[in-house]
Scaffold this motif. Structure first.
Motif, PDB file in Angstrom:
ATOM      1  N   ALA A 166       0.881  -1.326  -0.060  1.00  0.00           N
ATOM      2  CA  ALA A 166      -0.098  -0.096  -0.023  1.00  0.00           C
ATOM      3  C   ALA A 166       0.933   1.113  -0.043  1.00  0.00           C
ATOM      4  CB  ALA A 166      -0.931   0.081   1.140  1.00  0.00           C
ATOM      5  N   ILE A 167       0.544   2.355  -0.860  1.00  0.00           N
ATOM      6  CA  ILE A 167       1.324   3.724  -0.825  1.00  0.00           C
ATOM      7  C   ILE A 167       1.148   4.265   0.617  1.00  0.00           C
ATOM      8  CG2 ILE A 167       1.344   5.666  -2.009  1.00  0.00           C
ATOM      9  CD1 ILE A 167       0.214   4.435  -4.365  1.00  0.00           C
ATOM     10  N   ASP A 168       2.159   5.106   0.760  1.00  0.00           N
ATOM     11  CA  ASP A 168       2.291   5.608   2.187  1.00  0.00           C
ATOM     12  C   ASP A 168       2.574   4.671   3.210  1.00  0.00           C
ATOM     13  OD1 ASP A 168       1.985   7.851   0.689  1.00  0.00           O
ATOM     14  OD2 ASP A 168      -0.150   7.863   1.081  1.00  0.00           O
ATOM     15  N   VAL A 169       2.526   3.401   3.395  1.00  0.00           N
ATOM     16  CA  VAL A 169       2.590   2.582   4.376  1.00  0.00           C
ATOM     17  C   VAL A 169       4.215   1.912   4.200  1.00  0.00           C
ATOM     18  CG1 VAL A 169       1.525   0.565   5.495  1.00  0.00           C
ATOM     19  CG2 VAL A 169       0.012   2.167   4.246  1.00  0.00           C
ATOM     20  N   VAL A 170       4.724   1.793   5.651  1.00  0.00           N
ATOM     21  CA  VAL A 170       6.138   1.364   5.526  1.00  0.00           C
ATOM     22  C   VAL A 170       5.917   0.446   6.756  1.00  0.00           C
ATOM     23  CG1 VAL A 170       8.123   1.838   5.993  1.00  0.00           C
ATOM     24  CG2 VAL A 170       7.019   3.238   4.445  1.00  0.00           C
ATOM     25  N   GLY A 171       6.427  -0.964   6.460  1.00  0.00           N
ATOM     26  CA  GLY A 171       6.693  -1.621   7.808  1.00  0.00           C
ATOM     27  C   GLY A 171       7.974  -1.555   8.365  1.00  0.00           C
ATOM     28  N   ILE A 172       7.878  -1.356   9.763  1.00  0.00           N
ATOM     29  CA  ILE A 172       9.111  -0.931  10.664  1.00  0.00           C
ATOM     30  C   ILE A 172       9.196  -1.927  11.750  1.00  0.00           C
ATOM     31  CG2 ILE A 172       9.836   0.695  12.333  1.00  0.00           C
ATOM     32  CD1 ILE A 172       7.957   2.671  10.909  1.00  0.00           C
ATOM     33  N   GLY A 173      10.418  -2.590  11.761  1.00  0.00           N
ATOM     34  CA  GLY A 173      10.848  -3.466  12.721  1.00  0.00           C
ATOM     35  C   GLY A 173      11.693  -3.016  13.726  1.00  0.00           C
ATOM     36  N   LEU A 174      11.405  -3.657  15.072  1.00  0.00           N
ATOM     37  CA  LEU A 174      12.076  -2.954  16.137  1.00  0.00           C
ATOM     38  C   LEU A 174      12.910  -3.955  16.823  1.00  0.00           C
ATOM     39  CD1 LEU A 174       9.076  -0.450  17.491  1.00  0.00           C
ATOM     40  CD2 LEU A 174      10.886  -0.035  15.878  1.00  0.00           C
ATOM     41  N   ALA A 175      14.020  -3.628  17.798  1.00  0.00           N
ATOM     42  CA  ALA A 175      14.568  -4.280  18.589  1.00  0.00           C
ATOM     43  C   ALA A 175      13.783  -5.050  19.528  1.00  0.00           C
ATOM     44  CB  ALA A 175      15.770  -3.626  18.906  1.00  0.00           C
ATOM     45  N   ASN A 176      12.812  -4.604  20.032  1.00  0.00           N
ATOM     46  CA  ASN A 176      12.155  -5.292  21.098  1.00  0.00           C
ATOM     47  C   ASN A 176      10.993  -6.265  20.571  1.00  0.00           C
ATOM     48  OD1 ASN A 176      10.148  -3.604  19.838  1.00  0.00           O
ATOM     49  ND2 ASN A 176       9.629  -2.366  21.754  1.00  0.00           N
ATOM     50  N   GLY A 177      11.083  -6.381  19.090  1.00  0.00           N
ATOM     51  CA  GLY A 177      10.133  -7.431  18.668  1.00  0.00           C
ATOM     52  C   GLY A 177       8.932  -6.955  17.955  1.00  0.00           C
ATOM     53  N   GLN A 178       8.796  -5.861  18.149  1.00  0.00           N
ATOM     54  CA  GLN A 178       7.354  -5.304  17.760  1.00  0.00           C
ATOM     55  C   GLN A 178       7.622  -4.783  16.446  1.00  0.00           C
ATOM     56  OE1 GLN A 178       6.018  -1.822  19.858  1.00  0.00           O
ATOM     57  NE2 GLN A 178       5.625  -3.109  21.911  1.00  0.00           N
ATOM     58  N   ILE A 179       6.397  -4.979  15.585  1.00  0.00           N
ATOM     59  CA  ILE A 179       6.416  -4.645  14.212  1.00  0.00           C
ATOM     60  C   ILE A 179       5.161  -3.666  13.833  1.00  0.00           C
ATOM     61  CG2 ILE A 179       6.077  -5.560  11.944  1.00  0.00           C
ATOM     62  CD1 ILE A 179       7.122  -8.115  12.944  1.00  0.00           C
TER      63      ILE A 179
END
Length: 900
Positions: A196-209
């Motif tokens: 989807a446009i404008d949407v980015v998947g972000i992965g974090l060090a604490n395991g959250q997405i």
């Protein structure tokens, strides 16, 4: 001392597939397929996605690759603070220098390339011009850049993630900060553009997405991964709303974005998932890991999960033992610290195979999976193989660290066998402590040349023989033990008549193969405890390594020590014979590899490597030497230079003080940015000048010529040869030249003789020379011009001719052939001069024999020629007696040595 090894030259490394650097996928329009690029340290490999074939290996970088990226045209790599751009995976196209610190992020951006170093200095490069037009500096304590992404449809903008958890959107054209995102108080480890446009998947060090909308700064969906830090993210684009996330423990979780729940989980790797990429518009996913593997998965499971489709992998832990298998030298068996046994091909990686991991119960191991395998056996420390009966039953036997169990494997079926070879006296102890280290362990083993029996030595001093087909215990050598202490080496002869054992009691014993329970019939004491054995069956020689860092060679037939090599300064790790048993290659923990010449008992080569060699094996064809090293996952091939070039192997008095250091071979033999010019010849490592044999070693020795035998051996039978080779049709006569033009006799068209032509520029005389009107041949003219003491020009001219031409020249010497009696006398003097100089002995004999055969009647009728025959007989007998005396002397010496 040479700068490197005299005999061995770096060839290439095998078994490297991937490391912790994420893989890169690029689509090639011309090939209509995706290419997978993986990092293997100082180089990268390119695989075709269709069959996972290795397409290319780039040149070796100057240091380890820190990050990679790719676009449609180029592959970008960074090594320290230098960035390289590659075309077609092997051609270095551009080099970018400007960073002062190692680069850890690369992002292609249209005609530009964005790079970030460890101090968060961002540079934007013009790809073609190799120059940077924008530089941004960030404070690591405030905003330490960890990831970068170009959001789709966001022109000239990049999104930067940080270790502090904040995100920033920058316009690189105007060098302005567009927006700052506060983040979620956890380091950003992965950024991926969503479908989807404008949407980015972000992965974090604490395991959250987080699925975050950049336009409205809103989080759409949140997930929490139970496996901790998110190493990578990827979205399926083939019509399924699935997102995949990787973790440090090798788990991949598939999330349904519409239902906002976990679809399935997959244990993909034994190490961290470093690279994860779903192929565009295909139900395929590629993953890589630091466990040295690349896998291609297909989404065709009923629950929406992925199934393994193709794999390329190597050892997960450094290999401990390698051996060439078979007689063609194409395959190498390798056992590693990951309890696996593998086959590596020296021809192509397509033929690499895995025989699996050692397990107490293979069925239970398959059901539990590789991550939770309770039946995994300890690593293999030594194995032996034979190809004689490999299609009938198991032909590989292996011992494991701390176990008395010997496992069997099948090379033909590419799997672990069902047999576990344990003697009756140890079965009870083995069952009581199955998962514990038994006090009695198997220390060495040997497979007989016929492929039927396995001889195993134990730490208790016992030596047992098993049938590898049935696993039945057949014999025990010794009364009751073979050695007073651990058995360190076992071997058999090629005919299964003798069993040789060596132990820590400083003794090598010989046993009859079939007479079990009887004492040894032979014993060879050694200076120190035995460390290991290595046998060469064809020559009946046994290399015995001792704990005082020396190695002795024992002749099995005579049961005597025939050679001893001393020079290593640390524990010996392995030894191997060359196929012809003339060389012995040894390695030790002092990082040296030595090459010993067995016939002369001399050290002829020695070099040092960065990491100590743990195992080595010589190819049956003599083409390669394969080695493994401490903390190295690969197998290294060294080429034998003596097969394709002349090498002077001068003996070394001892292991030199300054041993030349040689780098380990890389995946590619090419060095990046080599200073050597391709047009110049490669320099020789050895500074010894090339030996040129003199024309004559000593004046009193008979010297033969280097002329082929075909030029003089058939001179006496030249008439028969001409008759046999007589053409069926008469040869056509060439066009005759005018009678006033002198010509030379040739096999083809006539040639004009212009040697007597006048040169007006040099002031030649116009007076007619009557001697030039004689019909002498070229050899006759050369012989006529020779002085009384120098006949070498005429003799050299005769050496260049063939048998037919020599016959013509000798027949042309008498007056009826166009010559003269004086010319015949000069020929005889030329032959006598050859006898006196002791040079070209066989040629002078052959020429004289033909001369006497053809002109015997003429010589007998002329007193001058007849009187000179006595001079020829005296010179000929002097030369022959000299040669005969030396031959008889040598024959007598050889005969005397044979009697001794």
């Amino acid at each position: 001392m040479p700068s490197g090894s005299r005999v061995f030259l770096q060839n290439r490394a095998l078994g490297y597939v991937s490391n912790h650097i994420p893989l890169v996928v690029r689509y090639i329009q011309r090939r209509k397929e995706n290419l997978i690029v993986t990092c293997t340290g100082k180089s990268f490999h390119t695989y075709a996605c269709s069959h996972f074939t290795l397409l290319s290996v780039c040149s070796k970088h100057t240091s380890e690759i820190t990050c990679m990226a790719a676009d449609t045209y180029l592959i970008y790599t960074a090594a320290d603070n230098v960035i390289y751009a590659w075309r077609r995976g092997t051609e270095l196209s551009h080099t970018y220098k400007g960073h002062e610190h190692p680069v850890h992020i690369l992002l292609p951006f249209g005609p530009h390339l964005i790079s970030v170093d460890d101090l968060s200095n961002l540079k934007v490069w013009d790809v073609k011009a190799e120059s940077s037009y924008l530089e941004l500096s960030f404070d690591n304590e405030v905003f330490s850049i960890s990831t970068a992404l170009h959001p789709s449809t966001y022109i000239n903008k990049i999104l930067l993630g940080s270790q502090q958890g904040a995100l920033q959107l920058w316009n690189i054209r105007t060098s302005k900060l567009v927006y700052s995102f506060l983040g979620w108080n956890s380091a950003v480890t992965a950024l991926e553009q969503a479908p989807a446009i404008d949407v980015v998947g972000i992965g974090l060090a604490n395991g959250q997405i987080k699925l975050h909308n950049l336009k409205y700064n809103e989080t759409i969906v949140e997930f929490s991964q139970d496996w901790g830090l998110v190493t990578s993210l990827s979205f399926r684009t083939d019509g399924h709303p699935i997102m995949a996330s990787g973790s440090l423990c090798g788990q991949i979780v598939f999330w349904n974005l519409e239902e906002r729940k976990v679809v399935t989980q997959l244990h993909a790797h034994s190490g961290a998932v470093s690279g994860l990429q779903c192929l565009p518009n295909e139900p395929l996913m590629v993953t890589s890991s630091a466990d040295n593997s690349v896998k291609l998965w297909i989404f065709d499971m009923p629950d929406g999960g992925a199934r393994l489709l193709r794999i390329r992998e190597g050892h997960r832990a450094p290999p401990s033992c390698i051996r060439f298998h078979g007689s063609n030298g194409d395959n190498i068996l390798s056992a590693g610290g990951d309890s696996s046994l593998r086959i590596f091909s020296t021809k192509t990686e397509t033929f690499n195979k895995s025989l699996g991991r050692a397990s107490y119960n293979r069925k239970l191991s398959k059901s539990k999976g590789a991550s939770k395998d309770p039946c995994k056996m300890p690593p293999i420390v030594e194995f032996t193989s034979e190809s004689t009966r490999e299609k009938e039953w198991d032909n590989i036997a292996a011992i494991h660290l701390g176990l008395s169990v010997v496992t069997t494997w099948s090379y033909d079926k590419v799997k672990m066998g069902d047999l576990k070879l344990v003697p009756e006296r140890l079965k009870k102890k083995h069952n009581e402590s199955r998962n514990k280290l038994s006090k009695v362990t198997a220390t060495c083993l040997c497979l007989t040349h016929c492929g039927n029996f396995v001889v195993v030595g134990y730490s208790s001093g016992h030596v047992d023989r098993f049938n590898i087909q049935s696993g039945i215990h057949r014999a025990t050598y010794g009364t009751p033990v073979a050695h007073k202490g651990p058995v360190r080496g076992v071997s058999t002869d090629g005919l299964n008549q003798i069993v040789i054992t060596g132990g820590s009691d400083t003794c090598v014993k010989f046993w009859h193969f079939k007479d079990e329970g009887k004492p040894a019939f032979g014993k060879v004491p050694v200076d120190e405890a035995v460390a290991f054995f290595h046998a060469h069956h064809e020559s009946a020689m046994l290399a015995v390594a001792l704990e005082d860092f020396s190695i002795v060679v024992v002749d099995i037939d005579t049961r005597n020590i025939v050679r001893k090599f001393v020079g290593h300064k640390a524990q010996l790790t392995d030894a191997t014979f060359s196929p012809d048993s003339r060389w012995l290659v040894t390695s030790a923990m002092d990082c040296t590899i030595c090459l010993w010449d067995v016939p002369s008992s001399q050290l002829i080569d020695c070099f040092q490597v960065d990491a100590a060699c743990t195992s080595l094996s010589f190819s049956p064809t003599g083409e390669y030497l394969a080695t493994t090293h401490v903390n190295q996952l690969g197998l290294y091939l060294w080429s034998n230079r003596t097969l394709y070039s002349h090498i002077s192997l001068r003996p070394l008095s001892s292991v030199p003080e300054s041993i030349p250091k040689v780098e380990l071979p890389a995946s590619s033999s090419d060095e990046l940015q080599s200073s050597h010019n391709d047009d110049e010849p490669l320099p020789l490592d050895d500074d010894e000048p090339e030996f040129t044999s003199p024309d004559q070693l000593a004046e009193d020795l008979i010297t033969l010529s280097l002329v082929s035998n075909a030029r003089w051996q058939n001179l006496l039978n030249i008439d028969l040869v001409k008759k046999r080779n007589k053409p069926k049709e008469a040869p056509k006569a060439p066009k005759a030249a005018p009678f006033f033009l002198p010509t030379l006799p040739t096999l083809q068209d006539f040639e004009f003789d212009i040697s007597g032509a006048l040169n007006k520029d040099e002031g030649g005389s116009k007076i007619l020379d009557l001697s030039a009107m004689q019909s002498l041949t070229a050899f006759g003219k050369a012989l006529n011009k020779c002085s009384q003491d120098n006949y070498s020009p005429a003799f050299s001219l005769l050496k260049e001719m063939g048998p037919a031409a020599i016959d013509v020249e000798i027949n042309s010497l008498p007056p009826e052939g166009g010559g003269s009696i004086d010319l015949m006398l000069k020929f005889m003097k030329m032959i006598n001069t050859g006898f006196e100089s002791n040079k070209d002995f066989e040629l002078a004999q052959a020429y004289l024999a033909l001369f006497l055969k053809v002109h015997g009647d003429t010589i007998s009728q002329n007193e001058e020629l007849k009187s000179y025959i006595d001079v020829l007989i005296e010179g000929q007998q002097a030369g022959w007696s000299n040669l005969e005396n030396r031959l008889q002397y040598n024959l007598c010496v050889v005969h005397a040595l044979k009697n001794i």
